[in-house]
Design a protein around this motif. Structure first.
Motif, PDB file in Angstrom:
ATOM      1  N   TRP A 348      61.480  57.717  37.636  1.00 61.26           N
ATOM      2  CA  TRP A 348      61.048  56.496  36.929  1.00 61.26           C
ATOM      3  C   TRP A 348      60.257  55.589  37.869  1.00 61.26           C
ATOM      4  O   TRP A 348      59.310  54.919  37.468  1.00 61.26           O
ATOM      5  N   HIS A 349      60.635  55.586  39.139  1.00 64.48           N
ATOM      6  CA  HIS A 349      60.037  54.655  40.105  1.00 64.48           C
ATOM      7  C   HIS A 349      58.658  55.102  40.587  1.00 64.48           C
ATOM      8  O   HIS A 349      58.072  54.461  41.460  1.00 64.48           O
ATOM      9  N   GLY A 350      58.148  56.193  40.031  1.00 66.54           N
ATOM     10  CA  GLY A 350      56.781  56.594  40.359  1.00 66.54           C
ATOM     11  C   GLY A 350      55.756  56.011  39.397  1.00 66.54           C
ATOM     12  O   GLY A 350      54.595  55.829  39.744  1.00 66.54           O
ATOM     13  N   PHE A 351      56.200  55.696  38.179  1.00 65.68           N
ATOM     14  CA  PHE A 351      55.251  55.323  37.121  1.00 65.68           C
ATOM     15  C   PHE A 351      55.017  53.819  37.060  1.00 65.68           C
ATOM     16  O   PHE A 351      55.942  53.030  37.261  1.00 65.68           O
ATOM     17  N   PHE A 352      53.807  53.424  36.752  1.00 66.72           N
ATOM     18  CA  PHE A 352      53.502  52.014  36.469  1.00 66.72           C
ATOM     19  C   PHE A 352      52.241  51.947  35.634  1.00 66.72           C
ATOM     20  O   PHE A 352      51.569  52.958  35.402  1.00 66.72           O
ATOM     21  N   ARG A 353      51.958  50.739  35.134  1.00 67.22           N
ATOM     22  CA  ARG A 353      50.771  50.563  34.277  1.00 67.22           C
ATOM     23  C   ARG A 353      50.036  49.287  34.657  1.00 67.22           C
ATOM     24  O   ARG A 353      50.644  48.326  35.131  1.00 67.22           O
ATOM     25  N   MET A 354      48.740  49.304  34.400  1.00 62.82           N
ATOM     26  CA  MET A 354      47.923  48.097  34.497  1.00 62.82           C
ATOM     27  C   MET A 354      47.555  47.676  33.081  1.00 62.82           C
ATOM     28  O   MET A 354      47.038  48.483  32.306  1.00 62.82           O
ATOM     29  N   GLY A 355      47.810  46.421  32.765  1.00 59.83           N
ATOM     30  CA  GLY A 355      47.372  45.882  31.484  1.00 59.83           C
ATOM     31  C   GLY A 355      46.065  45.141  31.696  1.00 59.83           C
ATOM     32  O   GLY A 355      45.943  44.358  32.645  1.00 59.83           O
ATOM     33  N   HIS A 356      45.065  45.432  30.846  1.00 61.41           N
ATOM     34  CA  HIS A 356      43.772  44.743  30.975  1.00 61.41           C
ATOM     35  C   HIS A 356      43.249  44.464  29.573  1.00 61.41           C
ATOM     36  O   HIS A 356      42.197  44.925  29.169  1.00 61.41           O
ATOM     37  N   MET A 357      44.041  43.711  28.834  1.00 60.49           N
ATOM     38  CA  MET A 357      43.751  43.463  27.423  1.00 60.49           C
ATOM     39  C   MET A 357      43.575  41.970  27.163  1.00 60.49           C
ATOM     40  O   MET A 357      44.291  41.139  27.718  1.00 60.49           O
ATOM     41  N   GLY A 358      42.606  41.656  26.326  1.00 63.41           N
ATOM     42  CA  GLY A 358      42.464  40.277  25.865  1.00 63.41           C
ATOM     43  C   GLY A 358      41.653  39.413  26.802  1.00 63.41           C
ATOM     44  O   GLY A 358      40.480  39.686  27.073  1.00 63.41           O
ATOM     45  N   HIS A 359      42.316  38.364  27.335  1.00 64.09           N
ATOM     46  CA  HIS A 359      41.617  37.333  28.094  1.00 64.09           C
ATOM     47  C   HIS A 359      41.490  37.744  29.565  1.00 64.09           C
ATOM     48  O   HIS A 359      42.136  37.171  30.444  1.00 64.09           O
ATOM     49  N   VAL A 360      40.685  38.778  29.832  1.00 59.44           N
ATOM     50  CA  VAL A 360      40.499  39.273  31.200  1.00 59.44           C
ATOM     51  C   VAL A 360      39.018  39.438  31.485  1.00 59.44           C
ATOM     52  O   VAL A 360      38.228  39.725  30.589  1.00 59.44           O
ATOM     53  N   ASN A 361      38.670  39.264  32.739  1.00 59.64           N
ATOM     54  CA  ASN A 361      37.271  39.399  33.130  1.00 59.64           C
ATOM     55  C   ASN A 361      37.189  40.032  34.524  1.00 59.64           C
ATOM     56  O   ASN A 361      38.223  40.371  35.117  1.00 59.64           O
ATOM     57  N   PRO A 362      35.972  40.239  35.031  1.00 59.93           N
ATOM     58  CA  PRO A 362      35.849  40.976  36.301  1.00 59.93           C
ATOM     59  C   PRO A 362      36.623  40.361  37.463  1.00 59.93           C
ATOM     60  O   PRO A 362      37.240  41.096  38.250  1.00 59.93           O
ATOM     61  N   HIS A 363      36.640  39.032  37.586  1.00 55.33           N
ATOM     62  CA  HIS A 363      37.319  38.512  38.783  1.00 55.33           C
ATOM     63  C   HIS A 363      38.819  38.783  38.721  1.00 55.33           C
ATOM     64  O   HIS A 363      39.466  39.012  39.754  1.00 55.33           O
ATOM     65  N   MET A 364      39.372  38.814  37.504  1.00 57.87           N
ATOM     66  CA  MET A 364      40.801  39.112  37.393  1.00 57.87           C
ATOM     67  C   MET A 364      41.070  40.578  37.722  1.00 57.87           C
ATOM     68  O   MET A 364      42.017  40.912  38.458  1.00 57.87           O
ATOM     69  N   VAL A 365      40.238  41.453  37.158  1.00 55.77           N
ATOM     70  CA  VAL A 365      40.455  42.889  37.381  1.00 55.77           C
ATOM     71  C   VAL A 365      40.179  43.259  38.841  1.00 55.77           C
ATOM     72  O   VAL A 365      40.945  44.006  39.467  1.00 55.77           O
ATOM     73  N   LEU A 366      39.100  42.708  39.417  1.00 53.61           N
ATOM     74  CA  LEU A 366      38.816  43.008  40.827  1.00 53.61           C
ATOM     75  C   LEU A 366      39.906  42.432  41.728  1.00 53.61           C
ATOM     76  O   LEU A 366      40.275  43.043  42.738  1.00 53.61           O
ATOM     77  N   GLY A 367      40.436  41.282  41.347  1.00 49.24           N
ATOM     78  CA  GLY A 367      41.537  40.688  42.119  1.00 49.24           C
ATOM     79  C   GLY A 367      42.789  41.553  42.040  1.00 49.24           C
ATOM     80  O   GLY A 367      43.495  41.759  43.036  1.00 49.24           O
ATOM     81  N   MET A 368      43.049  42.078  40.845  1.00 53.19           N
ATOM     82  CA  MET A 368      44.210  42.956  40.683  1.00 53.19           C
ATOM     83  C   MET A 368      44.033  44.218  41.540  1.00 53.19           C
ATOM     84  O   MET A 368      44.955  44.636  42.257  1.00 53.19           O
TER      85      MET A 368
END
Ligand SMILES: *Cc1c(COP(=O)(O)O)cnc(C)c1O
Length: 400
Positions: A348-368
């Motif tokens: 279980w501790h191997g899996f994770f997800r990135m959420g990039h839905m709705g109010h997101v833009n390049p600076h948020m995604v690049l920061g993530m």
């Protein structure tokens, strides 16, 4: 020492980031529910919701989360003893099937595993095998938020038609509405289920069921429908309270109005394009990391991937270690892996997800992405070079 001070980013696949405009619209005194602004505003929400789902059909609003909207949709067209076909591509397909079981409907599950979309040929064969035409509906998940599989709903409709089967096509678009292209009418979807807290950018608490005339006819043929779930008065109310089967979700509606204004202002096509580009930037970074380490996207084929959520894996327990690091040190909260392994299983501790839905833009995604890279460096997780350059190149259009 933590550097997480500053504005946090909740990068889980719902609830999503709430825009300031939505929060401001909700920050107000309780409105009168018998006359005035709220009543005048509510009828205007309906055509704007229909526009987001690309339908000329009807809309019913429920005070619920997605699970409530799942049940609402089923309650209007299925009676105990009815059969449904559920092509499942992850945890959420199985979840809707289980809601069906709870209302006495028997789901026949076609399981496509966790790393592949629905195979329309298998779906068509299952419908052809139903010679008695007992299957009343196909419950399809557009984007399964657990695996990040995106299914081709047009292909699902084509399979139903190729089998000459009269079943309704019911689609769970909770994670895709206002993120991934979705065309309810053009794709032949009869019932669409959605909720407020993902692409619609409003806190959890509103469920939406869109339905066409074919589904309305199925509703009309039901022996009875629970008063509370009945979509009839909600979609066509004589009195204001009927929109919601009681007191209106006052503040959520003001928030929704603000969100729909934002969606209108940006435009659906540009919103879909923004999500597509941000998703491609994330995939490019993940591909680069994966060249020199264990990080891997759950889905190898880009066409099978959601534009709103990305499911990933590392060697356990590094998924959890990385999530903990970026939350504690960098102010970014990533999503847990869902339905990929049992919570008690070390895997279980191997899996994770990135959420990039709705109010997101390049600076948020690049920061993530930058925060994830910093985390992998801090934790000694091997990874390939050039991930942030690759993501920036996608954002800049340099790879078009
Ligand atoms: C989030 C989600 C749900 C469940 O919604 P809740 O609001 O948690 O009940 C169902 N289906 C999909 C595809 C989702 O993303």
């Amino acid at each position: 020492m933590s550097h997480a001070g500053g504005r946090p980013y909740l990068a889980i696949p719902g609830p999503s980031v709430m825009p300031d405009a939505v929060l401001r619209a909700m920050h107000r005194a309780a409105p009168n529910i018998y006359e005035g602004e709220l009543i005048e505003m509510t009828s205007g929400l309906i055509p704007d919701l229909a526009h987001v789902a690309r339908t000329e059909g009807h809309v019913a609003i429920y005070i619920s989360n997605g699970h409530g909207a799942w049940e609402a949709a089923l309650a209007n067209v299925l009676a105990p003893g009815d059969k449904v076909l559920v092509p499942a591509t992850g945890r959420f397909g199985h979840g809707w099937a289980d809601i069906a079981r709870g209302v006495g409907v028997a789901p026949q599950i076609l399981d496509f595993g966790k790393q592949a979309p629905v195979d329309p040929d298998r779906l068509e064969a299952a419908l052809r095998a139903d010679t008695a035409r007992d299957i009343k509906a196909v419950l399809a998940t557009h984007v399964d938020t657990a695996t990040s599989v995106r299914n081709d709903l047009k292909g699902v409709r084509a399979a139903i038609d190729a089998a000459g089967h009269p079943a309704l096509l019911m689609a769970d678009c909770i994670a895709s509405l206002a993120c991934d292209r979705f065309e309810m009418d053009a794709w032949g979807v009869d019932v669409t289920v959605a909720a407020s807290q993902k692409g619609l950018m409003v806190p959890p608490g509103l469920g939406f069921v869109f339905f066409n005339d074919k589904a309305a006819a199925a509703r009309a043929g039901m022996p009875r429908v629970s008063r509370y779930w009945d979509w009839g008065p909600r979609a066509d109310p004589e009195m204001f309270y009927q929109y919601f089967g009681g007191t209106a979700p006052t503040h959520h509606l003001f928030g929704l109005r603000a969100a729909l204004d934002m969606i209108k202002g940006e435009g659906l096509e540009p919103i879909w394009e923004r999500h597509a580009r941000l998703a491609r930037a994330i995939w490019a970074a993940c591909d680069a990391w994966g060249q020199g380490g264990p990080l891997a996207l759950n889905l190898g084929t880009p066409a099978h991937r959601s534009h709103a959520v990305t499911a990933l894996r590392l060697d356990p327990p590094d998924g959890t270690r990385l999530r903990d690091w970026v939350a504690g040190e960098a102010g970014v909260t990533l999503g847990i892996g869902l339905g990929m392994a049992d919570p008690g299983d070390p895997a279980w501790h191997g899996f994770f997800r990135m959420g990039h839905m709705g109010h997101v833009n390049p600076h948020m995604v690049l920061g993530m992405l930058g925060s994830v890279q910093a985390g992998m460096e801090a934790l000694g997780i091997p990874h390939g070079a050039g991930a942030l350059d690759a993501a920036a190149a996608v954002i800049s259009g340099g790879r078009d």
